[in-house]
Write an enzyme that holds these catalytic residues in place. Structure first.
Site, short mmCIF file in Angstrom:
data_model
loop_
_atom_site.label_atom_id
_atom_site.label_comp_id
_atom_site.label_asym_id
_atom_site.label_seq_id
_atom_site.Cartn_x
_atom_site.Cartn_y
_atom_site.Cartn_z
N SER A 36 -56.63 -36.36 -61.81
CA SER A 36 -55.28 -36.84 -62.12
C SER A 36 -54.80 -37.69 -60.96
CB SER A 36 -54.33 -35.67 -62.35
OG SER A 36 -54.73 -34.89 -63.46
N ASP A 64 -51.97 -31.23 -68.99
CA ASP A 64 -53.14 -31.87 -68.40
C ASP A 64 -53.88 -30.75 -67.68
OD1 ASP A 64 -55.03 -33.39 -67.17
OD2 ASP A 64 -53.65 -34.57 -65.96
#
Length: 641
Positions: free
Chosen positions: A421, A638
């Site tokens: 990420s 996520d």
């Protein structure tokens, strides 16, 4: 007194004869040169060679890419087509295996990428006798199709084809710890039936979290098939993509944690001039290389010269891939850059390698682990998976196993990109991508030390001033993990450990919006770490954001600073009134990043409990409430397992 000879010709002639030779030096030089050229011409002269006549080569017409899978099936005598969706190679590998295994059941199969073919031809599959279409469909992100299945998905949604008579089965690839578990496979299975296709086998639900789920194939020749099931991640196509990564220079590489036995790091990659664009919440994919120590050890065990130049050619004429990796290459390059040598090998690899074990006991154990028997599954689970044995460990623990390195290179899967990420906002860092990661290193049950391929490789990527830049091959994978369109919407971010990464980008962007004079809603962060004095990541930056008002509230759970463990879900429940007001009354968006198996589930349960207590809902109503938030894009995750 000297005699004057100028007026006496006879005397002058006599003097000349005495002083000058018959040939001057120049005459001798010219004579020698001419003689030499004459000799050279006589000895070395060649007859003029006739100019050969060349036949004009007829230009070969450029072959066009075959887009008709029906035509290819007819041409090659295939009656099974296995469509896959994969950019990491896993699904493609299984599709190819399944297609090849079809011959054992009296059929002939081919693997096919739906992006490569005209999928509207699916209705013509009935033209192929005794035909079956198999779909191996993975789910990406928030229930989205993979990149190479996107066009097929759009076509299924918009089309009104008639698939009457088409026999099919779908195998969904996923992980049940994710919210949108196998939603793409479920949709394809349902939609094909709606369009009239005949389902010949119930939807297969592949769960990567069920470590011991193994395939079976029926003994009935020409019968139904169960495909090998595993999940995979796919990436989006960008100007720089998986096939064409950008070589980004490392400009910053610093340790984030102040103490402790772990190494948490912050890297910054320079993308100046690349025209790469990213948004907060996107992922950066990096291509690592394997540890040279492991590569050399494999070479030593197999007794090969790793610098031998090789070219592995695919003997399957129907295959779309001529080589398993770019060739010509060397064994060293293949094992270093292209092959996965650190993950536990799958059962099919053990089965193929068993033939090279000279000890009957070793051969028996390898074949047992590759079987579908309960004993074999249990042995594979404990001996390979639970013990984290990679191919090197297996070669070391089976001394009689010494396969040809060519076959090993053929069997091992490709080394895949690793995804992180992005820990920055392009609004603030347009030419830089930030990564936050923990270096993976652990001791296995066998006493070996296993190291994460990418994190240990990145750890050594230090910026230098000597003109030689440390670089990382990378590209961007787009994400649905996005800040709300309206900056006035509040956001609640929950991210323990390195789950803080995307929220650094979110907070930077909310701060930038404030600087632009925009109205920005509450920005609330719930962050968890072990000890405040050891691994409070980005402490200075986060406290500064709180001080300036960019962060409305910074809630940090230090799990081990006291006798009783405190996690982010505990802080959510502690602040339940404020949380419920933001979610229920102020239209807040919730974001969860981190561990899927435990943290994400516990946090979700915390939201259920808050909805039950403060919303007066039953448990089932609370579950439905959170699911509606997900459907509306107000509860995003996520997460990874």
């Amino acid at each position: 007194m000297m005699a004057d000879t100028r007026a006496d010709p006879a005397a002058q002639s006599e003097l000349m004869d005495e002083d000058e030779p018959f040939f001057s030096n120049l005459d001798l030089f010219l004579f020698s040169l001419i003689a030499g050229l004459l000799v050279y011409w006589i000895i070395f002269r060649k007859k003029a060679e006739p100019i050969p006549e060349f036949k004009k080569l007829e230009s070969t017409p450029q072959t066009t890419r075959e887009t008709s899978f029906i035509g290819k099936m007819k041409k090659t005598g295939k009656n099974i087509v296995v469509f896959y969706g994969s950019q990491t190679g896993t699904a493609e590998e299984f599709a190819n295996r399944l297609a090849k295994d079809a011959h054992r059941y009296g059929m002939k199969g081919m693997a096919a990428d739906p992006e490569e073919y005209d999928m509207s031809e699916l209705s013509r599959l009935t033209e192929v006798e005794n035909s079956i279409a198999i779909f191996c469909m993975a789910t990406y992100g928030e229930g989205d199709p993979t990149d190479n299945a996107q066009d097929f998905y759009d076509w299924l949604q918009e089309g009104d084809a008639d698939f009457s008579g088409v026999k099919y089965t779908v195998f969904a690839l996923g992980n049940k710890t994710y919210e949108h578990y196998n939603s793409m496979g479920k949709y394809v299975d349902k939609r094909l039936a709606e369009l009239g296709a005949r389902r010949i086998f119930d939807l297969g639900m592949g769960d990567d979290d069920g470590k011991c789920s193994f395939p079976w194939l029926p003994s009935d020749p020409g019968g139904d098939f169960m495909v090998y099931l595993l999940s995979f991640i796919v990436c989006s196509h960008r100007p720089f993509d998986s096939k064409n990564p950008f070589l980004a220079a490392v400009t910053v590489n610093r340790k984030l944690n102040k103490a402790g036995d772990r190494h948490l790091m912050h890297l910054e990659l320079d993308i100046t001039g690349s025209k790469i664009r990213y948004e907060s919440g996107d992922h950066v994919a990096v291509y690592p290389i394997n540890d040279s120590v492991i590569v050399n050890r494999i070479g030593d065990l197999l007794g090969v010269d790793l610098d031998t130049v090789i070219s592995l050619n695919n003997l399957d004429e129907e295959s779309n891939k001529k080589h398993p990796f770019p060739c010509p290459s060397t064994y060293r390059t293949a094992l270093t850059h292209y092959l996965d040598i650190t993950n536990p090998p799958r059962t099919n690899v053990l089965y193929e390698l068993a033939q090279y074990a000279t000890e009957p006991k070793d051969q028996e154990n390898m074949r047992k682990m590759a079987s579908s028997s309960p004993e074999g599954k249990a042995l594979y689970q404990s001996w390979v998976l639970d013990s984290c044995r990679n191919i090197l460990a297996i070669l070391e623990d089976f001394p009689s196993l010494r396969p040809p390195i060519d076959h090993l290179c053929e069997l091992l899967p490709r080394l895949q990109a690793r995804y992180y990420s992005i820990a920055s906002s392009s609004k603030v860092h347009a030419n830089s991508i930030h990564i936050c990661a923990v270096v993976v290193e652990y001791e296995t049950k066998t006493g070996r030390v296993n190291k994460g391929v990418a994190t240990n490789w990145l750890k050594n990527k230090m910026p230098t001033d000597n003109g030689h830049k440390a670089t990382v091959p990378m590209y961007i994978r787009k994400s649905q993990f996005r800040l709300p369109f309206k900056s006035t919407n509040p956001v609640i971010m929950v991210g323990p450990g390195t789950g803080i990464a995307p929220f650094m980008g979110f907070v930077q962007e909310r701060g930038w919006l404030k600087e632009q004079g925009k109205d920005v809603g509450d920005t609330v962060l719930y962050y968890g770490c072990r000890y405040k004095k050891e691994d409070f990541l980005y402490q200075e930056e986060l406290e500064e954001f709180e001080k300036t008002g960019v962060l409305t509230a910074l809630n940090v759970a230090f799990s081990r600073d006291q006798a009783e463990k405190v996690y982010v879900q505990h802080l959510l429940k502690k602040n339940k009134e404020a949380v419920w007001r933001l979610v229920h009354s102020d239209n807040a968006h919730i974001y969860i990043c981190g561990d899927a198996r435990n943290m994400a589930r516990d946090v979700q349960n915390a939201f259920y409990e808050i909805a039950e207590e403060l919303g007066g809902l039953s448990r089932s109503q609370a579950v439905d409430y959170v699911k509606k938030l997900m459907t509306k894009g107000r509860y995003s995750q996520d997460v990874w397992s």
